[in-house]
Design an enzyme around this catalytic site. Structure first.
Site, mmCIF file in Angstrom:
data_model
loop_
_atom_site.group_PDB
_atom_site.id
_atom_site.type_symbol
_atom_site.label_atom_id
_atom_site.label_comp_id
_atom_site.label_asym_id
_atom_site.label_seq_id
_atom_site.Cartn_x
_atom_site.Cartn_y
_atom_site.Cartn_z
ATOM 1 N N LYS A 225 3.373 4.973 -15.468
ATOM 2 C CA LYS A 225 3.613 6.059 -14.499
ATOM 3 C C LYS A 225 3.755 5.465 -13.097
ATOM 4 O O LYS A 225 3.420 4.315 -12.864
ATOM 5 C CB LYS A 225 2.442 7.046 -14.549
ATOM 6 C CG LYS A 225 1.094 6.449 -14.159
ATOM 7 C CD LYS A 225 -0.054 7.397 -14.472
ATOM 8 C CE LYS A 225 -1.391 6.781 -14.083
ATOM 9 N NZ LYS A 225 -2.514 7.556 -14.652
ATOM 10 N N TYR B 116 2.227 -2.891 19.939
ATOM 11 C CA TYR B 116 1.929 -1.574 20.516
ATOM 12 C C TYR B 116 0.455 -1.464 20.888
ATOM 13 O O TYR B 116 -0.424 -1.840 20.117
ATOM 14 C CB TYR B 116 2.247 -0.474 19.504
ATOM 15 C CG TYR B 116 3.717 -0.315 19.213
ATOM 16 C CD1 TYR B 116 4.627 -0.031 20.229
ATOM 17 C CD2 TYR B 116 4.182 -0.439 17.918
ATOM 18 C CE1 TYR B 116 5.976 0.122 19.944
ATOM 19 C CE2 TYR B 116 5.537 -0.287 17.626
ATOM 20 C CZ TYR B 116 6.420 -0.005 18.648
ATOM 21 O OH TYR B 116 7.749 0.139 18.369
HETATM 22 C C1 LIG Z 1 -3.392 6.679 -15.307
HETATM 23 C C2 LIG Z 1 -4.026 7.020 -16.595
HETATM 24 C C3 LIG Z 1 -4.468 6.000 -17.458
HETATM 25 C C4 LIG Z 1 -4.459 4.528 -17.086
HETATM 26 O O1 LIG Z 1 -5.560 4.223 -16.239
HETATM 27 P P1 LIG Z 1 -5.915 2.729 -15.821
HETATM 28 O O2 LIG Z 1 -7.252 2.838 -15.216
HETATM 29 O O3 LIG Z 1 -4.882 2.302 -14.837
HETATM 30 O O4 LIG Z 1 -5.885 1.913 -17.062
HETATM 31 C C5 LIG Z 1 -4.918 6.379 -18.709
HETATM 32 N N1 LIG Z 1 -4.973 7.681 -19.074
HETATM 33 C C6 LIG Z 1 -4.593 8.678 -18.251
HETATM 34 C C7 LIG Z 1 -4.696 10.089 -18.707
HETATM 35 C C8 LIG Z 1 -4.125 8.384 -16.989
HETATM 36 O O5 LIG Z 1 -3.763 9.379 -16.166
#
Ligand SMILES: *Cc1c(COP(=O)(O)O)cnc(C)c1O
Length: 409
Positions: free
Chosen positions: A64, A292
């Site tokens: 994702k 800045y």
């Molecule tokens: C993002 C997510 C993961 C992965 O989590 P990590 O800590 O990066 O391994 C697993 N399950 C769900 C439902 C997530 O949203």
């Protein structure tokens, strides 16, 4: 910058990770500032994670948010070759991007889907949605009945995260409804842990107990889900009893540890490096204000380097005057406010530094390394957020093809 005359003779190249077009010869994507993605490190991390799983446990690589900023398509291709068999995304659009790139592996959408038009797109692109509520189940079933096809669905239980999902103690009713509705195929039942990265396992154990209870009740009602899953990276690294049929791993495949106490389990290698070039070098006398607000004033004659990267690229402005970078294997202090597109360094220790030299903001140079954990602890946040913060203005450049990939192509 290219003028019209120069650009005529210069070919355009496509970034091999993000697919964006850049002008110039082969090195052109490494012009001002860029993100390097070490595909061999990525494959190594996948193999490391696979190594602690039982042979029958499947690895779902969580890609994702553009694979946590690493470039979803190239990451997906690499992790699938290295041993992952499922992919997970957060949104419908992220799933579509992978399918449009020709990726065939099963893809689960972890986010909530509430409309019939989204369900139609999910079916069209052969994606697999998460089902969080009975209301969604009705919409999904109705839409699929009109299409005359069935859809694999993953039922989400809330066992203590208090985010998506049906309460764990309603699991049986929920699963029964899904089984009774036409055109829905139960593909898995899952839940998500809220505190798996904490060294105190109390809350995680409670969530696991609730998950077990829900599964026991389903079994008693004669429902046998084909797959169960609960573990994120931290749970995958901390306890085999949390693996079930499949683990959903994000952070660890990108080479970072979800907790200090989990470092000894595996040898992970950071995949992402952020680099930029020196664009100008000058000497400033004592008493000169820099950037800045003049938040930095030199107390001695100083060599100053300007670097072509700033907060619009994802270098947090809150690291101003606190950031260290690497040049020629040395740690160098950043000085003054980080600006939108540029930042300044005190390079007095490298008197012969030239424009064009490479600066490593995150990554390795010689014996020194700066990780997303270093930035995260300086900023009071987590490495997940640092990885996701690099903007698309930075081309993603894939380096070091994994061996098996070279053998295939
Ligand atoms: C993002 C997510 C993961 C992965 O989590 P990590 O800590 O990066 O391994 C697993 N399950 C769900 C439902 C997530 O949203």
């Amino acid at each position: 910058m290219l003028n019209r005359e120069q650009s005529r003779g210069v070919a355009s190249v496509r970034c091999n990770v993000c697919g964006k077009l850049t002008f110039g010869a082969s090195e052109a994507v490494r012009q001002r500032a860029w993100v390097e993605i070490d595909l061999e490190a990525l494959a190594n991390n996948v193999r490391q994670v696979k190594g602690i799983l039982q042979p029958e446990t499947e690895l779902m690589a969580v890609v994702k948010a553009d694979a946590y900023g690493h470039g979803a398509v190239r990451v997906a291709q690499t992790v699938l070759r290295a041993g992952a068999s499922w992919l997970a995304v957060a949104t419908l659009q992220e799933g579509v991007e992978l399918r449009e790139a020709g990726i065939l592996a099963p893809i689960v959408i972890l986010g909530a889907i509430n409309t019939s038009s989204e369900v139609q797109a999910i079916a069209y692109y052969d994606l697999q949605p998460t089902l969080c509520t009975p209301q969604q189940a009705l919409i999904f079933s109705e839409t699929m009945s009109v299409l005359g096809e069935s859809l694999p669905v993953h039922l989400k239980l809330d066992t203590g995260m208090s985010r998506l999902g049906t309460p764990w103690y309603c699991a049986t009713e929920f699963a029964q409804l899904v089984q009774q509705l036409p055109n829905l195929d139960l593909a898995s039942i899952y839940s998500h842990l809220a505190t798996a990265d904490d060294s105190d396992p109390t809350v995680m154990k409670q969530q696991q107990f609730r998950f077990q209870e829900a599964i026991a009740q389903l079994k008693a009602a004669g429902i046998q889900p084909p797959r169960l899953h609960l573990a994120n990276s931290a749970a995958t690294l901390s306890d085999r009893a949390l693996h079930y049929d499949l683990v959903r791993v994000g952070l660890a495949i990108y080479g970072l540890y979800p907790g200090e106490h989990l470092r000894s389990i595996l040898e992970l290698m950071p995949v992402l490096q952020v680099k930029a070039r020196v664009t100008q070098v000058k000497t400033i006398p004592p008493g000169t204000g820099v950037s800045y607000g003049h938040k930095f004033v030199s107390d001695r004659p100083m060599r100053l380097a300007v670097v072509g990267i700033g907060y619009a690229d994802g270098v947090p402005r809150n690291l101003s005057n606190r950031l260290h970078v690497l040049i020629r294997g040395k740690s160098i202090s950043q000085i003054g406010a980080i600006t939108m597109d540029q930042l300044m360094l005190d390079v007095t220790s490298i008197p012969d530094l030239q424009p064009g030299e490479v600066v490593t903001l995150l990554g390795k140079d010689g014996n020194l390394q700066i990780t997303a954990d270093d930035w995260a602890s300086a900023l009071g946040t987590i490495s997940w957020e640092i990885l996701c913060s690099f903007k698309h203005r930075l081309p993603r450049v894939g380096i070091s093809q994994p061996q098996e990939e070279l053998a295939i192509s």
